[in-house]
Enzyme design. Structure first.
Site, PDB file in Angstrom:
ATOM      1  N   HIS A 121       0.805  -1.224   0.000  1.00 13.96           N
ATOM      2  CA  HIS A 121       0.000   0.000   0.000  1.00 13.96           C
ATOM      3  C   HIS A 121       0.839   1.276   0.000  1.00 13.96           C
ATOM      4  O   HIS A 121       0.325   2.352   0.271  1.00 13.96           O
ATOM      5  CB  HIS A 121      -0.965  -0.008   1.196  1.00 13.96           C
ATOM      6  CG  HIS A 121      -2.020  -1.068   1.095  1.00 13.96           C
ATOM      7  ND1 HIS A 121      -2.845  -1.434   2.144  1.00 13.96           N
ATOM      8  CD2 HIS A 121      -2.395  -1.844   0.049  1.00 13.96           C
ATOM      9  CE1 HIS A 121      -3.671  -2.396   1.738  1.00 13.96           C
ATOM     10  NE2 HIS A 121      -3.405  -2.667   0.488  1.00 13.96           N
ATOM     11  N   CYS A 150       6.194  19.823  -5.812  1.00 17.86           N
ATOM     12  CA  CYS A 150       7.360  19.109  -6.349  1.00 17.86           C
ATOM     13  C   CYS A 150       8.563  20.050  -6.441  1.00 17.86           C
ATOM     14  O   CYS A 150       8.458  21.116  -7.049  1.00 17.86           O
ATOM     15  CB  CYS A 150       7.002  18.544  -7.727  1.00 17.86           C
ATOM     16  SG  CYS A 150       8.375  17.723  -8.529  1.00 17.86           S
ATOM     17  N   GLY A 190      -1.829  -9.719  12.332  1.00 16.01           N
ATOM     18  CA  GLY A 190      -2.331  -8.374  12.641  1.00 16.01           C
ATOM     19  C   GLY A 190      -3.083  -7.714  11.511  1.00 16.01           C
ATOM     20  O   GLY A 190      -3.011  -6.497  11.359  1.00 16.01           O
ATOM     21  N   THR A 191      -3.780  -8.512  10.725  1.00 19.77           N
ATOM     22  CA  THR A 191      -4.624  -7.928   9.680  1.00 19.77           C
ATOM     23  C   THR A 191      -6.040  -8.471   9.805  1.00 19.77           C
ATOM     24  O   THR A 191      -6.225  -9.658  10.097  1.00 19.77           O
ATOM     25  CB  THR A 191      -4.065  -8.175   8.256  1.00 19.77           C
ATOM     26  OG1 THR A 191      -5.045  -7.725   7.303  1.00 19.77           O
ATOM     27  CG2 THR A 191      -3.731  -9.629   7.983  1.00 19.77           C
TER      28      THR A 191
HETATM   29  P1  OAD Z   1      -7.227  -3.355  10.392  1.00 20.11           P
HETATM   30  O1  OAD Z   1      -7.312  -2.189  11.305  1.00 20.11           O
HETATM   31  O2  OAD Z   1      -8.381  -3.620   9.500  1.00 20.11           O
HETATM   32  O3  OAD Z   1      -7.000  -4.660  11.251  1.00 20.11           O
HETATM   33  C1  OAD Z   1      -6.032  -4.721  12.269  1.00 20.11           C
HETATM   34  C2  OAD Z   1      -6.086  -6.102  12.854  1.00 20.11           C
HETATM   35  O4  OAD Z   1      -5.065  -6.202  13.812  1.00 20.11           O
HETATM   36  C3  OAD Z   1      -7.403  -6.445  13.558  1.00 20.11           C
HETATM   37  O5  OAD Z   1      -7.869  -7.696  13.090  1.00 20.11           O
HETATM   38  C4  OAD Z   1      -7.013  -6.511  15.033  1.00 20.11           C
HETATM   39  O6  OAD Z   1      -7.734  -7.512  15.716  1.00 20.11           O
HETATM   40  C5  OAD Z   1      -5.549  -6.873  14.948  1.00 20.11           C
HETATM   41  N1  OAD Z   1      -4.721  -6.422  16.070  1.00 20.11           N
HETATM   42  C6  OAD Z   1      -4.791  -5.295  16.793  1.00 20.11           C
HETATM   43  N2  OAD Z   1      -3.805  -5.223  17.696  1.00 20.11           N
HETATM   44  C7  OAD Z   1      -3.070  -6.351  17.556  1.00 20.11           C
HETATM   45  C8  OAD Z   1      -1.902  -6.861  18.191  1.00 20.11           C
HETATM   46  N3  OAD Z   1      -1.265  -6.202  19.165  1.00 20.11           N
HETATM   47  N4  OAD Z   1      -1.431  -8.056  17.768  1.00 20.11           N
HETATM   48  C9  OAD Z   1      -2.045  -8.748  16.778  1.00 20.11           C
HETATM   49  N5  OAD Z   1      -3.151  -8.306  16.150  1.00 20.11           N
HETATM   50  C10 OAD Z   1      -3.652  -7.126  16.516  1.00 20.11           C
HETATM   51  O7  OAD Z   1      -5.875  -3.213   9.570  1.00 20.11           O
HETATM   52  P2  OAD Z   1      -5.438  -3.923   8.215  1.00 20.11           P
HETATM   53  O8  OAD Z   1      -5.958  -5.310   8.128  1.00 20.11           O
HETATM   54  O9  OAD Z   1      -3.997  -3.713   8.090  1.00 20.11           O
HETATM   55  O10 OAD Z   1      -5.465   0.209   3.422  1.00 20.11           O
HETATM   56  O11 OAD Z   1      -6.188  -3.022   7.167  1.00 20.11           O
HETATM   57  C11 OAD Z   1      -5.968  -3.287   5.817  1.00 20.11           C
HETATM   58  C12 OAD Z   1      -6.024  -1.998   5.038  1.00 20.11           C
HETATM   59  O12 OAD Z   1      -7.231  -1.316   5.319  1.00 20.11           O
HETATM   60  C13 OAD Z   1      -4.962  -0.995   5.404  1.00 20.11           C
HETATM   61  O13 OAD Z   1      -3.727  -1.256   4.817  1.00 20.11           O
HETATM   62  C14 OAD Z   1      -5.559   0.275   4.859  1.00 20.11           C
HETATM   63  C15 OAD Z   1      -6.994   0.102   5.298  1.00 20.11           C
HETATM   64  O14 OAD Z   1      -7.919   0.621   4.452  1.00 20.11           O
HETATM   65  C16 OAD Z   1      -5.199   1.330   2.746  1.00 20.11           C
HETATM   66  O15 OAD Z   1      -5.002   2.382   3.297  1.00 20.11           O
HETATM   67  C17 OAD Z   1      -5.169   1.119   1.272  1.00 20.11           C
END
Ligand code: OAD
Length: 270
Positions: A121, A150, A190-191
């Site tokens: 991203h 720029c 963590g996603t």
């Molecule tokens: P999310 O905020 O959707 O999810 C974060 C995840 O991390 C959740 O499932 C939490 O349960 C988990 N979590 C939180 N704290 C944690 C910890 N200490 N250890 C392990 N897990 C933990 O974030 P992403 O999945 O990264 O895209 O979101 C994906 C994309 O959505 C991002 O990259 C962004 C957003 O829109 C863009 O900006 C294009």
């Protein structure tokens, strides 16, 4: 295979694995103090994504979008990699082939030392000229000029990140899918595993026979696909897996592959 949450059961699989891929999301940086997107204190709860993280928002109000990114850059600037980032950086020296694919734009994986890294991203510390497409690294916070321009042509600069409604870099995405298809072990850490196309990578790996391991604060849609599920803090679970792996490598040091890996692993620990 029945799903397990035992590190002891996982280690034999890791000892055999030659190709390992890890997908990370905002949860790996949560323990560094960077808010996630969808959790209880998620960023998208306070700000409407469609107002700020879209090309349309940028065209209609570049100043507002840059104010938000300037705020996020300030929030991230003093944050440090946590044990989850540091463990993943060490794994480059342990597994014969190791790749980290991240959805995070905070740069903490590089700061921890990861080099075999695909940033799907983009990166919040990079800016791109809207007119010429030139990419600049810029770590100044707060920004002296909003929106920034720029230095070469005076055109408007935008954050070098992927917004809603935009496609990912196609070469990067192809590489991420190739690695996911070819790996033997894939971690999803963590996603929330709901944002596409990144969320399809662990599924693609599992469909191609890879062992899938989820590490998250709570179950995600991947939970039922994964053979190993660890629920808790990535910054605690990853070092535990790492320690168990190092101990197993020590024990296995008579095997030639184990010997190599143990030597490298010891070096990494120094
Ligand atoms: P999310 O905020 O959707 O999810 C974060 C995840 O991390 C959740 O499932 C939490 O349960 C988990 N979590 C939180 N704290 C944690 C910890 N200490 N250890 C392990 N897990 C933990 O974030 P992403 O999945 O990264 O895209 O979101 C994906 C994309 O959505 C991002 O990259 C962004 C957003 O829109 C863009 O900006 C294009």
């Amino acid at each position: 295979m029945k799903s397990s949450s035992s590190i002891e059961d996982l280690i034999p699989h890791l000892l055999q694995a030659k190709k390992v891929v890890v997908l990370t999301g905002a949860g790996v940086s949560a323990e560094s103090g960077i808010p996630t997107f969808r959790g209880r204190d998620g960023l998208w709860k306070k700000y409407r994504a469609e107002e700020l993280a879209t090309p349309y928002a940028f065209i209609s109000n570049p100043r507002l979008v840059w104010e938000w990114y300037d705020w996020r850059r300030q929030l991230i600037a003093d944050k440090q990699p946590n044990p989850a980032h540091l463990t993943l950086a060490k794994w480059e020296n342990i597994f014969p082939s190791f790749w980290l694919i991240t959805q995070n734009i905070d740069g903490l994986h590089q700061q921890a030392g990861s080099r075999r890294l695909l940033e799907l991203h983009g990166n919040i510390w990079k800016m791109r000229c809207v007119d010429e497409g030139t990419v600049f690294e810029n770590r100044t916070t707060p920004l002296p000029e909003i929106p920034p321009h720029c230095p070469d042509c005076g055109g408007l600069l935008r954050p070098h990140v992927v917004w809603f409604g935009e496609s990912l870099d196609s070469a990067l995405l192809s590489e991420a899918f190739r690695l996911s298809h070819e790996c033997e072990v894939m971690f999803s850490i963590g996603t929330s595993a709901i944002v596409q196309p990144a969320a399809s990578l662990p599924v693609a790996a599992a469909e191609n026979g890879a062992l899938l391991i989820e590490i998250n604060a709570e179950p995600t849609p991947l939970a039922s696909v994964a053979q190993f599920n660890f629920y808790g803090r990535a910054g605690e679970i990853l070092p535990q897996i790492h320690q168990a792996l190092l101990q197993a490598l020590e024990k296995n040091s008579s095997a030639s592959l184990g010997k190599n890996r143990t030597t490298k692993a010891r070096k990494t620990e120094k």
